[in-house]
Motif scaffolding. Structure first.
Motif, PDB file in Angstrom:
ATOM      1  N   ALA A 120       0.902  -1.322  -0.031  1.00  0.00           N
ATOM      2  CA  ALA A 120       0.104   0.029   0.183  1.00  0.00           C
ATOM      3  C   ALA A 120       0.897   1.279   0.007  1.00  0.00           C
ATOM      4  O   ALA A 120       1.938   1.279   0.471  1.00  0.00           O
ATOM      5  N   GLU A 124      -0.905   9.760  -2.600  1.00  0.00           N
ATOM      6  CA  GLU A 124      -1.832   9.584  -4.024  1.00  0.00           C
ATOM      7  C   GLU A 124      -0.948   9.481  -5.072  1.00  0.00           C
ATOM      8  O   GLU A 124      -1.479   8.803  -6.051  1.00  0.00           O
ATOM      9  N   ASP A 130      -0.544   8.324 -10.488  1.00  0.00           N
ATOM     10  CA  ASP A 130      -1.442   7.957  -9.341  1.00  0.00           C
ATOM     11  C   ASP A 130      -0.981   6.605  -8.964  1.00  0.00           C
ATOM     12  O   ASP A 130      -0.600   5.698  -9.692  1.00  0.00           O
ATOM     13  N   THR A 131      -0.967   6.602  -7.710  1.00  0.00           N
ATOM     14  CA  THR A 131      -0.164   5.422  -6.969  1.00  0.00           C
ATOM     15  C   THR A 131      -0.985   4.038  -7.196  1.00  0.00           C
ATOM     16  O   THR A 131      -0.571   2.999  -7.024  1.00  0.00           O
ATOM     17  N   GLU A 132      -2.537   4.312  -7.176  1.00  0.00           N
ATOM     18  CA  GLU A 132      -3.420   3.421  -7.269  1.00  0.00           C
ATOM     19  C   GLU A 132      -3.099   2.482  -8.412  1.00  0.00           C
ATOM     20  O   GLU A 132      -3.544   1.330  -8.801  1.00  0.00           O
ATOM     21  N   GLU A 135      -0.617  -1.284  -8.534  1.00  0.00           N
ATOM     22  CA  GLU A 135      -1.417  -2.771  -8.361  1.00  0.00           C
ATOM     23  C   GLU A 135      -1.823  -3.137  -9.805  1.00  0.00           C
ATOM     24  O   GLU A 135      -1.838  -4.347 -10.402  1.00  0.00           O
ATOM     25  N   HIS A 136      -2.667  -2.177 -10.766  1.00  0.00           N
ATOM     26  CA  HIS A 136      -3.440  -2.624 -11.661  1.00  0.00           C
ATOM     27  C   HIS A 136      -2.171  -2.862 -12.819  1.00  0.00           C
ATOM     28  O   HIS A 136      -2.385  -3.819 -13.930  1.00  0.00           O
TER      29      HIS A 136
END
Ligand SMILES: [Mn+2]
Length: 197
Positions: A120, A124, A130-132, A135-136
């Motif tokens: 995690a 941001e 964008d750090t999210e 995972e993608h």
């Protein structure tokens, strides 16, 4: 030669990706997202897979399509270059230390895509990225190559170190998994006789 080239153009991205699995870690990466370039360059340098990845993406929308398609195209190129996977190590694992952060990556180029992601970020964004989306990115490359991929951050605070440590661990694990093992004498590394999807 274990090389491949993927070119594809959609309404979202115009992309060219090339790989040489038996390279020296030479890269030519321009996705339009500086931090993503930095991570793909780390992947190339530490896996010794030569990677070209040039994208003109719809960054006026957001970074999602460009990030996703970089992983899909590089992944498809790796899958194509691997062919029937004869003689490869198949498995790879690495503990990756970067200053205060420690990540662990274990993978199997099994033909059965899976991502376990236990990491995690507390920011941001890294640079403009964008750090999210990280995972993608790993989900997408696991799917495109056919990798059972486990990524775990054991500890760490600095988001740049965390992310870079994960990419370097992935790179070193992939180096082990794609390298040809002369003792295998070209055999498919499965008692099933194939490593299909
Ligand atoms: Mn860095």
């Amino acid at each position: 030669m274990r090389t491949a080239r993927i070119a594809r153009k959609t309404h979202e991205t115009d992309i060219v990706a090339e790989v040489n699995l038996d390279g020296t870690g030479a890269y030519d990466v321009s996705t339009g997202i500086g931090f993503l370039d930095h991570m793909i360059e780390q992947f190339s340098r530490h896996s010794l897979i030569d990677i070209t990845c040039r994208i003109k993406g719809d960054l006026h929308v957001d970074q999602h399509h460009t990030t996703e398609d970089s992983a899909i195209a590089i992944g498809q190129a790796i899958a194509q270059a691997l062919g029937d996977k004869a003689g490869i190590g198949r498995y790879g694992e690495a503990h990756s230390a970067m200053d205060e952060a420690l990540a662990r990556v274990a993978l199997d180029i099994s033909g059965r895509p899976w991502l376990v992601w236990k990491a995690a970020f507390t920011q941001e964004r890294l640079g403009e990225m964008d750090t999210e989306l990280f995972e993608h990115w790993f989900q997408s490359i696991a799917q495109a190559v056919g990798i059972t991929l486990h990524i775990e951050l054991l500890y760490g605070q600095n988001n740049h170190h965390i992310c870079e440590g994960i990419y370097k661990g992935f790179a070193r694990a992939m180096r082990q998994a794609v390298e040809l093992d002369p003792r295998k004498a070209g055999a498919i590394p499965s008692t099933k006789g194939q490593l299909g999807g």
